[in-house]
Design a protein around this motif. Structure first.
Motif, PDB file in Angstrom:
ATOM      1  N   TYR A 193      31.107   3.500 -15.023  1.00  0.00           N
ATOM      2  CA  TYR A 193      31.583   4.879 -14.994  1.00  0.00           C
ATOM      3  C   TYR A 193      31.866   5.408 -16.397  1.00  0.00           C
ATOM      4  O   TYR A 193      31.453   6.504 -16.761  1.00  0.00           O
ATOM      5  N   GLU A 194      32.523   4.592 -17.206  1.00  0.00           N
ATOM      6  CA  GLU A 194      32.906   5.037 -18.547  1.00  0.00           C
ATOM      7  C   GLU A 194      31.710   5.152 -19.499  1.00  0.00           C
ATOM      8  O   GLU A 194      31.827   5.673 -20.597  1.00  0.00           O
ATOM      9  N   GLU A 195      30.536   4.662 -19.091  1.00  0.00           N
ATOM     10  CA  GLU A 195      29.340   4.746 -19.924  1.00  0.00           C
ATOM     11  C   GLU A 195      28.382   5.871 -19.504  1.00  0.00           C
ATOM     12  O   GLU A 195      27.349   6.083 -20.128  1.00  0.00           O
ATOM     13  N   GLN A 196      28.725   6.594 -18.449  1.00  0.00           N
ATOM     14  CA  GLN A 196      27.807   7.603 -17.902  1.00  0.00           C
ATOM     15  C   GLN A 196      27.372   8.647 -18.914  1.00  0.00           C
ATOM     16  O   GLN A 196      26.221   9.104 -18.878  1.00  0.00           O
ATOM     17  N   TYR A 197      28.262   9.060 -19.796  1.00  0.00           N
ATOM     18  CA  TYR A 197      27.950  10.121 -20.748  1.00  0.00           C
ATOM     19  C   TYR A 197      26.817   9.721 -21.689  1.00  0.00           C
ATOM     20  O   TYR A 197      26.188  10.573 -22.319  1.00  0.00           O
ATOM     21  N   ARG A 198      26.531   8.435 -21.816  1.00  0.00           N
ATOM     22  CA  ARG A 198      25.502   7.955 -22.750  1.00  0.00           C
ATOM     23  C   ARG A 198      24.088   8.072 -22.183  1.00  0.00           C
ATOM     24  O   ARG A 198      23.132   7.879 -22.918  1.00  0.00           O
ATOM     25  N   TRP A 199      23.963   8.331 -20.910  1.00  0.00           N
ATOM     26  CA  TRP A 199      22.664   8.278 -20.259  1.00  0.00           C
ATOM     27  C   TRP A 199      22.247   9.642 -19.722  1.00  0.00           C
ATOM     28  O   TRP A 199      23.045  10.349 -19.142  1.00  0.00           O
ATOM     29  N   GLY A 200      20.975   9.979 -19.907  1.00  0.00           N
ATOM     30  CA  GLY A 200      20.418  11.165 -19.264  1.00  0.00           C
ATOM     31  C   GLY A 200      20.130  10.824 -17.819  1.00  0.00           C
ATOM     32  O   GLY A 200      19.487   9.831 -17.529  1.00  0.00           O
ATOM     33  N   LYS A 201      20.649  11.609 -16.919  1.00  0.00           N
ATOM     34  CA  LYS A 201      20.448  11.329 -15.502  1.00  0.00           C
ATOM     35  C   LYS A 201      19.967  12.572 -14.798  1.00  0.00           C
ATOM     36  O   LYS A 201      20.234  13.673 -15.179  1.00  0.00           O
TER      37      LYS A 201
ATOM     38  N   THR B 205       0.833  -1.202   0.000  1.00  0.00           N
ATOM     39  CA  THR B 205       0.000   0.000   0.000  1.00  0.00           C
ATOM     40  C   THR B 205       0.867   1.253   0.000  1.00  0.00           C
ATOM     41  O   THR B 205       0.359   2.355  -0.048  1.00  0.00           O
ATOM     42  N   ILE B 206       2.171   1.094   0.045  1.00  0.00           N
ATOM     43  CA  ILE B 206       3.089   2.232   0.008  1.00  0.00           C
ATOM     44  C   ILE B 206       3.503   2.432  -1.443  1.00  0.00           C
ATOM     45  O   ILE B 206       4.430   1.805  -1.931  1.00  0.00           O
ATOM     46  N   ASN B 207       2.779   3.287  -2.136  1.00  0.00           N
ATOM     47  CA  ASN B 207       2.996   3.472  -3.566  1.00  0.00           C
ATOM     48  C   ASN B 207       3.447   4.880  -3.914  1.00  0.00           C
ATOM     49  O   ASN B 207       3.136   5.392  -4.973  1.00  0.00           O
ATOM     50  N   ASP B 208       4.163   5.525  -3.018  1.00  0.00           N
ATOM     51  CA  ASP B 208       4.549   6.906  -3.288  1.00  0.00           C
ATOM     52  C   ASP B 208       5.411   7.018  -4.543  1.00  0.00           C
ATOM     53  O   ASP B 208       5.124   7.796  -5.431  1.00  0.00           O
ATOM     54  N   ILE B 209       6.472   6.230  -4.570  1.00  0.00           N
ATOM     55  CA  ILE B 209       7.363   6.302  -5.728  1.00  0.00           C
ATOM     56  C   ILE B 209       8.172   5.007  -5.795  1.00  0.00           C
ATOM     57  O   ILE B 209       8.578   4.460  -4.775  1.00  0.00           O
ATOM     58  N   ILE B 210       8.335   4.520  -6.988  1.00  0.00           N
ATOM     59  CA  ILE B 210       9.184   3.354  -7.227  1.00  0.00           C
ATOM     60  C   ILE B 210      10.186   3.785  -8.291  1.00  0.00           C
ATOM     61  O   ILE B 210       9.801   4.263  -9.356  1.00  0.00           O
ATOM     62  N   ILE B 211      11.462   3.630  -7.992  1.00  0.00           N
ATOM     63  CA  ILE B 211      12.500   4.002  -8.949  1.00  0.00           C
ATOM     64  C   ILE B 211      13.325   2.763  -9.283  1.00  0.00           C
ATOM     65  O   ILE B 211      14.104   2.297  -8.461  1.00  0.00           O
ATOM     66  N   PRO B 212      13.123   2.208 -10.477  1.00  0.00           N
ATOM     67  CA  PRO B 212      13.979   1.077 -10.865  1.00  0.00           C
ATOM     68  C   PRO B 212      15.367   1.594 -11.208  1.00  0.00           C
ATOM     69  O   PRO B 212      15.509   2.681 -11.784  1.00  0.00           O
ATOM     70  N   ILE B 213      16.372   0.859 -10.835  1.00  0.00           N
ATOM     71  CA  ILE B 213      17.749   1.283 -11.092  1.00  0.00           C
ATOM     72  C   ILE B 213      18.532   0.140 -11.733  1.00  0.00           C
ATOM     73  O   ILE B 213      18.119  -1.014 -11.686  1.00  0.00           O
ATOM     74  N   TRP B 214      19.652   0.471 -12.317  1.00  0.00           N
ATOM     75  CA  TRP B 214      20.563  -0.525 -12.843  1.00  0.00           C
ATOM     76  C   TRP B 214      21.956   0.059 -12.800  1.00  0.00           C
ATOM     77  O   TRP B 214      22.137   1.263 -12.712  1.00  0.00           O
ATOM     78  N   ASP B 215      22.915  -0.823 -12.864  1.00  0.00           N
ATOM     79  CA  ASP B 215      24.307  -0.393 -12.827  1.00  0.00           C
ATOM     80  C   ASP B 215      24.725   0.216 -14.161  1.00  0.00           C
ATOM     81  O   ASP B 215      24.446  -0.345 -15.216  1.00  0.00           O
ATOM     82  N   ILE B 216      25.363   1.351 -14.068  1.00  0.00           N
ATOM     83  CA  ILE B 216      25.955   1.984 -15.244  1.00  0.00           C
ATOM     84  C   ILE B 216      27.449   2.097 -14.961  1.00  0.00           C
ATOM     85  O   ILE B 216      27.848   2.641 -13.940  1.00  0.00           O
TER      86      ILE B 216
END
Length: 150
Positions: A142-150, A129-140
């Motif tokens: 370090y050298e790939e960070q520039y490819r993703w909007g964060k 019943t706690i549905n405030d926010i769910i944030i799925p995450i995955w490992d990125i």
């Protein structure tokens, strides 16, 4: 629970020679078809599919008509949000889209070029019943960070 899906499509696709990425083919399907494959199996629990584009993209690619043709089975649930001009990134696109959409409840946000497994999200929503926010995450890496909007 009735969910609303918000799909970002307003990018300029610089890595794809500035071609409108959602309608480009990847394997035997368009990018947007791969993305929607994440949600269509859960269609009975989805209230709306909302796509954010710029006015120029709508004009140049006839986005609304094409989406309703590709996804005829859910065409009545499709809403295309047109932004006046491109933004500086995904966060700004989401904010401007939400301001026009006026829906911030039961919302799943996804980029047009991602296919995600929403089964764990759906199960979590059913189990708690706690549905405030769910944030799925995955490992990125370090050298790939520039490819993703964060």
């Amino acid at each position: 629970m009735s969910l609303n899906v918000l799909i970002l499509m307003a990018g300029e696709s610089s890595r794809f020679d500035y071609k409108f990425k959602p309608f480009l083919f990847l394997d035997n399907k368009r990018f947007i078809e791969h993305c929607m494959d994440s949600f269509l199996p859960h269609n009975s629990g989805i209230n709306s599919y909302n796509f954010i584009v710029t006015k120029k993209q709508e004009k140049d690619y006839n986005v609304t008509k094409k989406l309703k043709t590709i996804f005829e089975i859910v065409e009545k649930k499709i809403n295309v949000i047109q932004l006046e001009k491109k933004t500086t990134g995904p966060y700004q696109t989401i904010i401007k889209g939400l301001n026009k959409l006026k829906i911030i409840k039961n919302l799943i946000i996804c980029d047009c070029d991602h296919h995600i497994n929403i089964n764990p999200i759906i199960q979590t929503l059913k189990d708690t019943t706690i549905n405030d926010i769910i944030i799925p995450i995955w490992d990125i890496k370090y050298e790939e960070q520039y490819r993703w909007g964060k």
